[in-house]
Design an enzyme around this catalytic site. Structure first.
Site, PDB file in Angstrom:
ATOM      1  CG  ASP A  66      -9.561   2.515  -0.261  1.00  0.00           C
ATOM      2  OD1 ASP A  66      -9.184   1.377  -0.589  1.00  0.00           O
ATOM      3  OD2 ASP A  66      -8.928   3.241   0.530  1.00  0.00           O
ATOM      4  CG  ASP A  83      -2.156   0.784   1.138  1.00  0.00           C
ATOM      5  OD1 ASP A  83      -2.276   1.560   0.186  1.00  0.00           O
ATOM      6  OD2 ASP A  83      -3.028   0.645   2.025  1.00  0.00           O
TER       7      ASP A  83
HETATM    8  C1  DGJ Z   1      -5.833   2.032   1.859  1.00  0.00           C
HETATM    9  C2  DGJ Z   1      -6.200   0.812   1.078  1.00  0.00           C
HETATM   10  O1  DGJ Z   1      -6.749   1.182  -0.152  1.00  0.00           O
HETATM   11  C3  DGJ Z   1      -7.169  -0.038   1.894  1.00  0.00           C
HETATM   12  O2  DGJ Z   1      -7.552  -1.155   1.147  1.00  0.00           O
HETATM   13  C4  DGJ Z   1      -6.501  -0.440   3.183  1.00  0.00           C
HETATM   14  O3  DGJ Z   1      -5.444  -1.322   2.926  1.00  0.00           O
HETATM   15  C5  DGJ Z   1      -6.029   0.789   3.938  1.00  0.00           C
HETATM   16  N1  DGJ Z   1      -5.237   1.643   3.110  1.00  0.00           N
HETATM   17  C6  DGJ Z   1      -5.249   0.393   5.170  1.00  0.00           C
HETATM   18  O4  DGJ Z   1      -4.696   1.468   5.810  1.00  0.00           O
END
Ligand code: DGJ
Length: 740
Positions: free
Chosen positions: A553, A483
């Site tokens: 997200d 990430d």
């Molecule tokens: C952003 C990501 O897009 C999510 O899926 C998740 O992993 C969060 N970060 C965790 O902090």
């Protein structure tokens, strides 16, 4: 294949369907001649702008064929050369001169594409030749590299600048490519409006919105200044003729294999040529080259389609599946994961995790991903990043034990990391505050309460490589989710001298690539998924290391139809990670039935991200069939040709079709947005079928010729309600009982 007409000095880069051609003109400059449908080797110079031929030549030699350089469509442009359009290259000599005059020296045809030293690039796989054309000025050598692909209508390009002089030089701009398209037939005394630009923009949770913009006099640009490609603008630009549609007409697609700040520009010049160029964003960029040093730019991908935007997308998808995405993963079954993030966020307990895992076990879900919050002190976003040591208290055991518990449930295990970051409240920051990026004169900005690590510092790369490598070696980790949840704000490294600060941002991106390269090379057995607050770093540079990327997200299935539709313009569906999540969704609050959530998520690399333990029994019972169906049709997602049939941006329906390469099977997914009363229905016209073959569609109970399906179409019938999907399967048949 690459051919050179020695007499006319014209290079032809071609495959069965496409030609890209440029020549070395009388002044020794590379004049762009053509990009499009395959033509014979009979092109000639001066076809882009005849009037320019009447102007006095601006080249020193005043050669017969030379014209005002602003009128000449070149393969690169330089400043202070009489060419008043945007330059591709800018550099300062140590004597203060910035005038450039690169002239042709020669060429070479290489059977294999050389690897780029600092950036990811497409593979030529022993099947595609590379042309290197050499120019020089004042002992500075400029090499233009072109690779032409035999299997796809596309080429890739990059530049290399070598300082062969005794004195240092400083690059101020080093784009990766330039070429021009001729003014179309709409020319009159006004501004010709013959081309339009298509680009993808948005934000985290609303990635990949499509805009189509008519190009008028001036510069249209798509760019990021964020230190990442970003969700604000994808490093992609399509240039379409005005009359081009989704399925017909000329479209050119450009995509940078680069994950840092970029620029792509389309400029209507004085001569009404459309000049297209781009590469590393030069805002704040400079790069010093000492004697003998060189700089190689990132690569750019350029595809040509005579079948509209959808043909362009299919060319990108094939190029990336055949030559970019790690070979071992591209077509092998992807993990079907259950991820705990949306169910628990940071606040999980061992008990909660086990409930989710137990509910998933035996359904066909084959992997569990433990997301953010498993390490250091990490119960919220305020602390812990950088401390890649398991929090045994929170997890209820050692990581090893937890993994063997997951494995005992018949599932693979995946772990979340955000390697490029550090929290101020972390042991890593306390030990090495100097590793966090900070400008010495200002307090660094904290975004999501975190700082970024300085990846231009070799010590940081070695530390991170060793730390992550240790975890991967010591534990049986099958999947890594990588990430990145903030962008760059301080463009400064304590490790670089003042005169090299302009190199920082690019060195940061190079550092990320080195780190990703180290870990993916050391752990070929691990499956990596990219992520950046959703799709905020979704680009070909990432796909070189990570076969799939978390698309957004925003996981509401209706909202996802827009995001996945936009992302598909450039990136294959198998690269888009898509999960079934809860409804109403945390972000969009739409009530979307499970079937619709499945149908939309199964248009990508599919998985789940919700608390399965609280799912109603009838929904839980539906999961095994979903997984069986996904696996049966996974090959279509991974290898099929994509046709977008209904555009959610311009209507109430979303529809995508996947057709197998052999054209023996196709699947059409349709989503109705809102329920309306007595408004016009959606008619679907399948595409890409064999005209004369008969296809049976079980859902419609009919066997018709491909020609009939494609021209007569059909109306998808929905029950009443919002956000409903229907899926239609077509398979070639010769059975009498199935033929009408
Ligand atoms: C952003 C990501 O897009 C999510 O899926 C998740 O992993 C969060 N970060 C965790 O902090």
């Amino acid at each position: 294949m690459i051919a050179f007409d020695e007499e006319k000095r014209i290079f032809y880069l071609e495959n069965k369907e496409m030609t890209y051609a440029f020549g070395i003109n009388a002044a020794g400059l590379p004049e762009h001649l053509y990009f499009g449908k395959k033509v014979a080797h009979d092109l000639f110079f001066g076809n882009y702008f005849r009037q320019g031929r009447n102007h006095p030549a601006a080249y020193p030699e005043n050669t017969e064929n030379a014209v005002d350089p602003s009128m000449v469509p070149q393969e690169f442009h330089t400043l202070f050369s009489g060419d008043y359009s945007e330059p591709t290259l800018m550099l300062d000599f140590s004597d203060g001169s910035r005038r450039l005059d690169f002239r042709y020296q020669g060429y070479e045809i290489l059977p294999e594409k050389p690897e780029l030293p600092d950036f990811p690039s497409l593979r030529s796989d022993g099947k595609s030749e590379t042309l290197a054309v050499v120019f020089s000025d004042r002992d500075v050598i400029l090499k233009l590299f072109y690779t032409v692909y035999e299997d796809v209508n596309g080429i890739t390009r990059f530049l290399k600048i070598e300082n062969g002089s005794r004195e240092p030089i400083r690059l101020e701009r080093a784009y990766s490519f330039a070429f021009s398209l001729p003014a179309g037939e709409h020319r009159d005394i006004g501004i010709p409006d013959d081309y339009e630009a298509v680009s993808l923009s948005g934000g985290s949770g609303a990635e990949a919105n499509i805009s189509r913009t008519p190009l008028s006099r001036g510069i249209f640009s798509v760019q990021s200044n964020r230190g990442a490609s970003g969700a604000g603008a994808n490093p992609f630009l399509a240039i379409l003729r005005k009359e081009t549609t989704e399925n017909s007409g000329t479209a050119y697609g450009i995509n940078l294999v680069y994950s840092g700040s970029f620029t792509l520009k389309a400029e209507k010049t004085v001569s009404s040529l459309l000049r297209i160029q781009g590469g590393i964003n030069d805002l704040g960029f400079s790069w010093k080259l000492r004697k003998g040093e060189s700089f190689t730019t990132p690569e750019t991908v350029m595809v040509y389609s005579g079948e509209g935007l959808s043909g362009m997308s299919r060319a990108f998808h094939d190029l990336y599946r055949n030559h970019l995405i790690p070979k071992k993963s591209v077509a092998s079954p992807r993990p079907i994961v259950i991820n705990n993030w949306e169910a628990t966020r940071f606040l999980f307990t061992r008990e909660k995790l086990q409930r989710i895992i137990e509910a998933a076990a035996g359904t066909g879900i084959d992997s569990f991903i433990l997301d953010d919050g498993w390490f250091g002190k990490r119960d919220n976003k305020e602390s812990g990043l950088g401390d890649w040591f398991v929090n045994e208290k929170k997890l209820g055991s050692s990581l090893k034990e937890f993994i063997s518990y997951v494995h005992s449930k018949g599932m693979k295990f995946g772990l979340w990391f955000e390697p490029e970051m550090v929290s101020r409240d972390s042991d890593l920051y306390r030990a090495h505050p100097e590793w966090a990026i900070a400008d010495p004169n200002h307090k660094p900005l904290e975004v999501r309460s975190q700082l970024m690590l300085d990846l231009s510092n070799e010590d940081v790369i070695s530390y991170l490589t060793e730390q992550l490598d240790r975890i991967l070696r010591e534990n049986e980790i099958d999947i890594v989710k990588w990430d990145r949840n903030r962008d760059l704000t301080e463009f400064y490294s304590a490790g670089l001298s003042p005169e090299r600060q302009g190199e920082f941002e690019v060195r940061q991106t190079m550092g990320f690539y080195r780190l990703a390269g180290n870990l993916t090379k050391r752990h070929p057995e691990v499956f990596f998924e990219g992520c950046a607050s959703g799709g905020s770093r979704f680009d070909p540079g990432m796909l070189y290391y990570f076969p799939q990327i978390w698309t957004s997200d925003q996981t509401d299935a209706y909202e996802r139809t827009f995001i996945q539709y936009g992302t598909s313009l450039c990136y294959p569906l198998s690269a888009q990670s898509c999960h079934v999540t809860e409804s109403p969704n945390r972000r969009a609050k739409h009530f979307v039935p499970l079937k619709s959530r499945f149908d939309i998520a199964s248009l990508g690399a599919f998985g789940f991200e919700l608390d399965l333990s609280v799912l109603p029994e009838d929904q839980k019972a539906a999961i095994p069939l979903m997984i069986k169906t996904y696996r049966e049709e996974e090959a279509l997602v991974q290898k099929g040709d994509l046709y977008r049939l209904s555009d959610p941006f311009s209507g109430n329906y979303f529809s995508m079709e996947l057709v197998s390469k052999e054209k023996d099977a196709a699947r059409i997914t349709v989503m109705k947005g809102q329920e309306f009363f007595n408004r016009s229905e959606c008619r679907i016209f399948p595409k890409g079928l064999s005209e004369d073959a008969v296809y049976f569609c079980g859902e419609l109970g009919k066997g018709l010729s491909g020609r009939t399906w494609m021209n007569f179409g059909f109306i998808p019938v929905f029950p009443q309600g919002d956000f409903l999907t229907q899926v239609y399967h077509f398979r070639k048949t010769e059975k009498k009982s199935e033929i009408e």
